[in-house]
Every structure is written in structure tokens, then in C-alpha cells.
Design a protein around this motif. Sequence first.
Motif, PDB file in Angstrom:
ATOM      1  N   ALA A   1       0.831  -1.199   0.000  1.00 54.69           N
ATOM      2  CA  ALA A   1       0.000   0.000   0.000  1.00 54.69           C
ATOM      3  C   ALA A   1       0.868   1.252   0.000  1.00 54.69           C
ATOM      4  O   ALA A   1       0.597   2.220  -0.720  1.00 54.69           O
ATOM      5  N   GLN A   2       1.931   1.218   0.784  1.00 58.60           N
ATOM      6  CA  GLN A   2       2.803   2.384   0.885  1.00 58.60           C
ATOM      7  C   GLN A   2       3.554   2.664  -0.411  1.00 58.60           C
ATOM      8  O   GLN A   2       3.644   3.813  -0.856  1.00 58.60           O
ATOM      9  N   TYR A   3       4.070   1.610  -1.051  1.00 57.21           N
ATOM     10  CA  TYR A   3       4.943   1.822  -2.211  1.00 57.21           C
ATOM     11  C   TYR A   3       4.238   1.722  -3.558  1.00 57.21           C
ATOM     12  O   TYR A   3       4.734   2.249  -4.549  1.00 57.21           O
ATOM     13  N   LEU A   4       3.082   1.065  -3.597  1.00 55.80           N
ATOM     14  CA  LEU A   4       2.360   0.954  -4.866  1.00 55.80           C
ATOM     15  C   LEU A   4       1.078   1.783  -4.887  1.00 55.80           C
ATOM     16  O   LEU A   4       0.436   1.900  -5.923  1.00 55.80           O
ATOM     17  N   GLY A   5       0.691   2.338  -3.749  1.00 54.01           N
ATOM     18  CA  GLY A   5      -0.502   3.161  -3.705  1.00 54.01           C
ATOM     19  C   GLY A   5      -1.790   2.380  -3.879  1.00 54.01           C
ATOM     20  O   GLY A   5      -2.778   2.917  -4.371  1.00 54.01           O
ATOM     21  N   VAL A   6      -1.804   1.125  -3.479  1.00 57.68           N
ATOM     22  CA  VAL A   6      -2.999   0.289  -3.615  1.00 57.68           C
ATOM     23  C   VAL A   6      -3.716   0.185  -2.271  1.00 57.68           C
ATOM     24  O   VAL A   6      -3.104   0.333  -1.216  1.00 57.68           O
ATOM     25  N   SER A   7      -5.016  -0.067  -2.344  1.00 56.33           N
ATOM     26  CA  SER A   7      -5.809  -0.166  -1.112  1.00 56.33           C
ATOM     27  C   SER A   7      -6.668  -1.425  -1.068  1.00 56.33           C
ATOM     28  O   SER A   7      -7.235  -1.758  -0.030  1.00 56.33           O
ATOM     29  N   ASN A   8      -6.768  -2.113  -2.200  1.00 58.19           N
ATOM     30  CA  ASN A   8      -7.624  -3.296  -2.309  1.00 58.19           C
ATOM     31  C   ASN A   8      -6.776  -4.466  -2.787  1.00 58.19           C
ATOM     32  O   ASN A   8      -6.014  -4.330  -3.748  1.00 58.19           O
ATOM     33  N   PHE A   9      -6.908  -5.605  -2.115  1.00 58.66           N
ATOM     34  CA  PHE A   9      -6.043  -6.744  -2.417  1.00 58.66           C
ATOM     35  C   PHE A   9      -6.859  -7.976  -2.802  1.00 58.66           C
ATOM     36  O   PHE A   9      -7.803  -8.341  -2.098  1.00 58.66           O
ATOM     37  N   ILE A  10      -6.483  -8.588  -3.910  1.00 56.46           N
ATOM     38  CA  ILE A  10      -7.086  -9.844  -4.352  1.00 56.46           C
ATOM     39  C   ILE A  10      -5.976 -10.891  -4.338  1.00 56.46           C
ATOM     40  O   ILE A  10      -4.992 -10.769  -5.087  1.00 56.46           O
ATOM     41  N   TRP A  11      -6.110 -11.884  -3.488  1.00 51.95           N
ATOM     42  CA  TRP A  11      -5.105 -12.929  -3.366  1.00 51.95           C
ATOM     43  C   TRP A  11      -5.633 -14.237  -3.948  1.00 51.95           C
ATOM     44  O   TRP A  11      -6.577 -14.823  -3.418  1.00 51.95           O
ATOM     45  N   LEU A  12      -5.024 -14.691  -5.035  1.00 51.96           N
ATOM     46  CA  LEU A  12      -5.305 -16.030  -5.548  1.00 51.96           C
ATOM     47  C   LEU A  12      -4.389 -16.999  -4.814  1.00 51.96           C
ATOM     48  O   LEU A  12      -3.276 -16.646  -4.419  1.00 51.96           O
TER      49      LEU A  12
ATOM     50  N   SER B   1     -13.987  -7.989  -5.740  1.00 52.62           N
ATOM     51  CA  SER B   1     -14.424  -6.677  -6.213  1.00 52.62           C
ATOM     52  C   SER B   1     -13.212  -5.771  -6.352  1.00 52.62           C
ATOM     53  O   SER B   1     -12.165  -6.023  -5.745  1.00 52.62           O
ATOM     54  N   ASP B   2     -13.368  -4.708  -7.138  1.00 54.22           N
ATOM     55  CA  ASP B   2     -12.288  -3.740  -7.245  1.00 54.22           C
ATOM     56  C   ASP B   2     -12.348  -2.764  -6.078  1.00 54.22           C
ATOM     57  O   ASP B   2     -13.156  -2.928  -5.147  1.00 54.22           O
TER      58      ASP B   2
ATOM     59  N   LYS C   1     -17.910  -5.628  -8.952  1.00 55.11           N
ATOM     60  CA  LYS C   1     -17.513  -6.988  -9.305  1.00 55.11           C
ATOM     61  C   LYS C   1     -16.673  -6.961 -10.574  1.00 55.11           C
ATOM     62  O   LYS C   1     -16.858  -6.113 -11.452  1.00 55.11           O
ATOM     63  N   LEU C   2     -15.742  -7.901 -10.666  1.00 58.47           N
ATOM     64  CA  LEU C   2     -14.896  -7.993 -11.844  1.00 58.47           C
ATOM     65  C   LEU C   2     -15.635  -8.702 -12.971  1.00 58.47           C
ATOM     66  O   LEU C   2     -16.428  -9.605 -12.726  1.00 58.47           O
ATOM     67  N   ASP C   3     -15.374  -8.284 -14.191  1.00 58.16           N
ATOM     68  CA  ASP C   3     -15.877  -8.980 -15.373  1.00 58.16           C
ATOM     69  C   ASP C   3     -14.854 -10.065 -15.692  1.00 58.16           C
ATOM     70  O   ASP C   3     -13.809  -9.779 -16.269  1.00 58.16           O
ATOM     71  N   CYS C   4     -15.126 -11.291 -15.293  1.00 54.54           N
ATOM     72  CA  CYS C   4     -14.153 -12.380 -15.411  1.00 54.54           C
ATOM     73  C   CYS C   4     -14.212 -13.021 -16.803  1.00 54.54           C
ATOM     74  O   CYS C   4     -15.273 -13.495 -17.218  1.00 54.54           O
TER      75      CYS C   4
ATOM     76  N   THR D   1     -12.234 -17.371  -6.775  1.00 52.50           N
ATOM     77  CA  THR D   1     -11.789 -16.194  -6.024  1.00 52.50           C
ATOM     78  C   THR D   1     -12.057 -14.918  -6.809  1.00 52.50           C
ATOM     79  O   THR D   1     -12.553 -13.925  -6.259  1.00 52.50           O
ATOM     80  N   LEU D   2     -11.749 -14.939  -8.109  1.00 55.25           N
ATOM     81  CA  LEU D   2     -11.968 -13.756  -8.943  1.00 55.25           C
ATOM     82  C   LEU D   2     -13.457 -13.423  -9.055  1.00 55.25           C
ATOM     83  O   LEU D   2     -13.842 -12.250  -9.019  1.00 55.25           O
ATOM     84  N   GLU D   3     -14.287 -14.437  -9.186  1.00 51.29           N
ATOM     85  CA  GLU D   3     -15.731 -14.193  -9.315  1.00 51.29           C
ATOM     86  C   GLU D   3     -16.324 -13.616  -8.032  1.00 51.29           C
ATOM     87  O   GLU D   3     -17.339 -12.918  -8.075  1.00 51.29           O
ATOM     88  N   ALA D   4     -15.686 -13.885  -6.906  1.00 49.95           N
ATOM     89  CA  ALA D   4     -16.163 -13.355  -5.628  1.00 49.95           C
ATOM     90  C   ALA D   4     -15.539 -12.000  -5.287  1.00 49.95           C
ATOM     91  O   ALA D   4     -15.984 -11.330  -4.356  1.00 49.95           O
TER      92      ALA D   4
END
Length: 202
Positions: free
Chosen positions: A68-79, A137-138, A143-146, A132-135
Motif C-alpha cells: 500500500a505504501q509503495y504501490l498506492g494500492v488499497s484493495n487486495f485480491i489474493w489467488l 471486487s475492485d 464486481k470484476l468482469d471475469c 476467487t476472482l468471481e467473488a
Amino acid sequence: IPSWKNDAAIPATLAGTLDMPCFTTPVTIEGGAVEVNGTGTFMATESSVLNPNRNPGLTREAVEQGLAQYLGVSNFIWLAGAPKEACSAFGDGTDWHIDIAARFAPSGAALYCWSEDTSDPRTPYLKQHRDTLEAASDERGRKLDCVALPQPMIQSVSTVDFGSGQHPPGALTDGAYTNYLVTNGLVLLPVYGRPEDDTVRA
């Protein structure tokens, strides 16, 4: 585990040569292990980024804080990825990098590897990734268009040692259509001389 001492010296050397600042992050990752959508969502596999061979002693929370600090991301999707033994059997020495599992597209889609072949030993892992992807969100809760891309069955033509034994000719490899590169006005796409090449290219 290979020695990366020379690799680790490159950032500081380049920064000094180019007179640019150099930052040292608390998280160890490679380029192919990271996927971001550009608006705040990060995607990776647990078996790669959360692996003790890269980030020993770091919890998921600590890794996410660093990212989050170095990439500026706030949402994480872990496969999930896969265990080391499975990755080695599939000809993968990366602990299943995200670039051979799933990628974001600017439209809000998530392109992911998929096989309809139930005899493919990667199928249980591919199904877990899809679920995981179908569940997921961004960062705005959408929801993601898988979108499924075929997972090619590509065999090796030479012997490769992934550190856990020889991977002989004829064994399965980690070839994936998601391992593409987007550049200025160009997409470099791996093709394998298979009928699926044209479908994926389109």
C-alpha cells in the motif's frame, strides 16, 4: 535458493548513475508476481508473494502495508497459487506468478487462465483462482468482469532444474496466454502454434 546478491545491487547502482532516489521496501517481489489495475487494486498469488522464500517472517498484513505504501494500492485480491511441489511438476519455477494466472484489463475485466480438460492436473488450482476472482471486487466495490483464456497444454523440449529436481523433456510447462506485455500501442502476446492462439489474440 539462487543467490540474488548481484541483482540486489542493481537498483542502488542505477539510482546513483541516474542521480535518482532509491527506495528500499520491506517486501520482496518480482515483476511477474505483481498485477495492479491502475486505480487501487492489487492482485497476486499467495504461493508467490506470501512465500517464506521471499518474505520470511512477514504476515499478510505486513506485506499489504508495504505494498500500500509503495504501490498506492488499497484493495487486495489474493489467488491461492499452488504448493511448491505442484508448481515444480507444472514446470513453474516462480511459485505461480500472477502473470501466469490472471491479469487486469482497462475495461474492469480480469482475464484468467482456464481449462475445460478435467485431466489437466492444474484444473483444481485454476478453478480456485476463478472462484476467487468471481467473488472479488475492485477498490470501488464493483464486481470484476471475469473472462476465461484457455490454458494451453505445452510440454518442455529440454531438461530444466527448478531446484527441486529435473523437469524432463515432454513434461508440462507453465505456458500461459496471460503472460503478455502491454507497451505503447502494442501487446506482445505469447503464442504456441495452437488453434487457441487466434482466439486469444482476438
